[in-house]
Design a protein around this motif. Structure first.
Motif, PDB file in Angstrom:
ATOM      1  N   SER A 260       0.832  -1.247   0.196  1.00 55.69           N
ATOM      2  CA  SER A 260       0.200  -0.261  -0.003  1.00 55.69           C
ATOM      3  C   SER A 260       0.745   1.476  -0.229  1.00 55.69           C
ATOM      4  N   GLY A 261       2.034   1.121   0.520  1.00 55.66           N
ATOM      5  CA  GLY A 261       3.032   2.355   0.832  1.00 55.66           C
ATOM      6  C   GLY A 261       2.677   2.864   1.560  1.00 55.66           C
ATOM      7  N   HIS A 262       1.796   3.103   2.486  1.00 52.73           N
ATOM      8  CA  HIS A 262       2.017   3.374   4.046  1.00 52.73           C
ATOM      9  C   HIS A 262       3.125   3.159   4.749  1.00 52.73           C
ATOM     10  N   SER A 263       3.704   1.978   4.860  1.00 49.12           N
ATOM     11  CA  SER A 263       4.656   1.980   5.669  1.00 49.12           C
ATOM     12  C   SER A 263       6.086   2.275   4.704  1.00 49.12           C
ATOM     13  N   SER A 264       6.102   2.685   3.894  1.00 49.63           N
ATOM     14  CA  SER A 264       7.604   2.706   3.006  1.00 49.63           C
ATOM     15  C   SER A 264       7.729   3.645   3.490  1.00 49.63           C
ATOM     16  N   THR A 265       9.763   4.199   3.592  1.00 51.43           N
ATOM     17  CA  THR A 265      10.199   4.815   4.207  1.00 51.43           C
ATOM     18  C   THR A 265      11.103   4.977   2.970  1.00 51.43           C
ATOM     19  N   ARG A 266      11.342   4.518   2.075  1.00 44.99           N
ATOM     20  CA  ARG A 266      12.393   4.234   1.270  1.00 44.99           C
ATOM     21  C   ARG A 266      12.093   4.623   0.319  1.00 44.99           C
ATOM     22  N   SER A 267      12.882   5.463  -0.754  1.00 47.86           N
ATOM     23  CA  SER A 267      13.022   5.401  -2.337  1.00 47.86           C
ATOM     24  C   SER A 267      13.339   4.657  -2.624  1.00 47.86           C
ATOM     25  N   TYR A 268      12.650   3.838  -3.978  1.00 49.06           N
ATOM     26  CA  TYR A 268      13.235   2.587  -5.040  1.00 49.06           C
ATOM     27  C   TYR A 268      13.305   2.884  -6.382  1.00 49.06           C
ATOM     28  N   THR A 269      13.788   2.223  -7.303  1.00 52.26           N
ATOM     29  CA  THR A 269      14.349   2.669  -8.342  1.00 52.26           C
ATOM     30  C   THR A 269      13.522   1.768  -9.306  1.00 52.26           C
ATOM     31  N   CYS A 270      12.650   2.425  -9.996  1.00 50.33           N
ATOM     32  CA  CYS A 270      11.524   0.693 -10.596  1.00 50.33           C
ATOM     33  C   CYS A 270      12.551   0.410 -11.638  1.00 50.33           C
ATOM     34  N   PRO A 271      12.558  -0.877 -11.807  1.00 46.84           N
ATOM     35  CA  PRO A 271      13.284  -1.169 -12.735  1.00 46.84           C
ATOM     36  C   PRO A 271      12.551  -1.590 -14.843  1.00 46.84           C
ATOM     37  N   GLY A 272      11.455  -1.979 -14.756  1.00 51.22           N
ATOM     38  CA  GLY A 272      10.354  -1.143 -15.356  1.00 51.22           C
ATOM     39  C   GLY A 272      10.426   0.930 -16.307  1.00 51.22           C
ATOM     40  N   CYS A 273      10.948   1.702 -15.622  1.00 49.99           N
ATOM     41  CA  CYS A 273      10.516   2.503 -15.919  1.00 49.99           C
ATOM     42  C   CYS A 273      11.764   3.382 -15.446  1.00 49.99           C
ATOM     43  N   THR A 274      12.641   3.142 -15.041  1.00 52.69           N
ATOM     44  CA  THR A 274      13.979   3.798 -14.171  1.00 52.69           C
ATOM     45  C   THR A 274      13.219   5.087 -13.278  1.00 52.69           C
ATOM     46  N   HIS A 275      12.152   5.802 -13.272  1.00 55.15           N
ATOM     47  CA  HIS A 275      11.679   6.370 -11.991  1.00 55.15           C
ATOM     48  C   HIS A 275      11.740   5.348 -10.564  1.00 55.15           C
ATOM     49  N   GLU A 276      11.296   7.415  -9.834  1.00 56.97           N
ATOM     50  CA  GLU A 276      11.816   6.851  -8.647  1.00 56.97           C
ATOM     51  C   GLU A 276      10.528   6.491  -8.401  1.00 56.97           C
ATOM     52  N   ILE A 277      10.657   5.333  -6.875  1.00 55.67           N
ATOM     53  CA  ILE A 277       9.244   5.033  -6.363  1.00 55.67           C
ATOM     54  C   ILE A 277       9.702   5.941  -5.244  1.00 55.67           C
ATOM     55  N   VAL A 278       8.597   6.994  -4.568  1.00 60.64           N
ATOM     56  CA  VAL A 278       8.727   8.051  -3.709  1.00 60.64           C
ATOM     57  C   VAL A 278       8.087   7.320  -2.414  1.00 60.64           C
ATOM     58  N   PRO A 279       8.564   7.398  -0.904  1.00 59.33           N
ATOM     59  CA  PRO A 279       7.996   6.869   0.340  1.00 59.33           C
ATOM     60  C   PRO A 279       6.292   7.637  -0.350  1.00 59.33           C
ATOM     61  N   GLY A 280       5.647   6.188   0.676  1.00 57.60           N
ATOM     62  CA  GLY A 280       4.587   6.863   0.181  1.00 57.60           C
ATOM     63  C   GLY A 280       3.738   5.614  -0.814  1.00 57.60           C
ATOM     64  N   THR A 281       3.648   5.804  -1.830  1.00 60.69           N
ATOM     65  CA  THR A 281       3.247   4.999  -3.104  1.00 60.69           C
ATOM     66  C   THR A 281       2.788   3.860  -3.051  1.00 60.69           C
ATOM     67  N   PRO A 282       1.903   3.371  -3.086  1.00 63.84           N
ATOM     68  CA  PRO A 282       1.897   1.799  -3.489  1.00 63.84           C
ATOM     69  C   PRO A 282       2.436   1.422  -4.827  1.00 63.84           C
ATOM     70  N   HIS A 283       2.949   0.356  -4.663  1.00 69.20           N
ATOM     71  CA  HIS A 283       3.693  -0.204  -5.743  1.00 69.20           C
ATOM     72  C   HIS A 283       3.898  -1.829  -5.478  1.00 69.20           C
ATOM     73  N   VAL A 284       4.132  -2.389  -6.001  1.00 66.83           N
ATOM     74  CA  VAL A 284       4.603  -4.632  -6.075  1.00 66.83           C
ATOM     75  C   VAL A 284       6.071  -4.574  -5.581  1.00 66.83           C
ATOM     76  N   VAL A 285       6.549  -5.417  -4.778  1.00 64.73           N
ATOM     77  CA  VAL A 285       7.865  -6.062  -4.404  1.00 64.73           C
ATOM     78  C   VAL A 285       7.751  -7.424  -5.065  1.00 64.73           C
ATOM     79  N   VAL A 286       8.747  -7.740  -6.056  1.00 58.87           N
ATOM     80  CA  VAL A 286       8.895  -8.425  -6.935  1.00 58.87           C
ATOM     81  C   VAL A 286      10.344  -9.323  -6.659  1.00 58.87           C
ATOM     82  N   TRP A 287       9.946 -11.045  -6.442  1.00 59.11           N
ATOM     83  CA  TRP A 287      11.544 -11.784  -6.643  1.00 59.11           C
ATOM     84  C   TRP A 287      10.922 -13.401  -6.749  1.00 59.11           C
ATOM     85  N   PRO A 288      12.685 -14.220  -7.618  1.00 62.91           N
ATOM     86  CA  PRO A 288      11.911 -14.855  -7.940  1.00 62.91           C
ATOM     87  C   PRO A 288      11.421 -16.254  -6.392  1.00 62.91           C
ATOM     88  N   ASP A 289      11.145 -17.296  -7.234  1.00 69.42           N
ATOM     89  CA  ASP A 289       9.767 -18.032  -6.284  1.00 69.42           C
ATOM     90  C   ASP A 289      10.892 -19.384  -6.058  1.00 69.42           C
TER      91      ASP A 289
END
Length: 95
Positions: A39-68
């Motif tokens: 949901s982004g509510h507890s997000s406190t860090r910025s991340y770089t999206c590998p899809g668009c290479t733009h920043e995901i700022v804290p508080g932004t809803p997003h997905v976390v993906v990892w190999p299964d």
């Protein structure tokens, strides 16, 4: 004694409980991936999206993906914008 620089393959660190959202398994590029909606509510860090290479700022809803495959660690997790993950086959990763 020299220090080992190898990553521990069993070093999965769970996400904070407050950060958890719905989780699914999806296929992409011939592999199975765990996809967790945040949901982004507890997000406190910025991340770089590998899809668009733009920043995901804290508080932004997003997905976390990892190999299964159980072989990766925390370093294998990637934070994507939800729209970028959905369009992953149409961008630079889909080529």
């Amino acid at each position: 004694m020299p220090r080992s620089n190898r990553r521990r393959r069993d070093a999965h660190r769970p996400l904070r409980t407050g950060a958890m959202g719905s989780q699914t398994t999806q296929s992409w590029m011939g592999r199975s991936w765990v996809v967790r909606q945040l949901s982004g509510h507890s997000s406190t860090r910025s991340y770089t999206c590998p899809g668009c290479t733009h920043e995901i700022v804290p508080g932004t809803p997003h997905v976390v993906v990892w190999p299964d495959d159980g072989l990766g660690g925390v370093d294998d997790r990637r934070h994507w914008h939800g729209k970028c993950w959905k369009a992953r086959d149409h961008g630079r990763y889909g080529r």
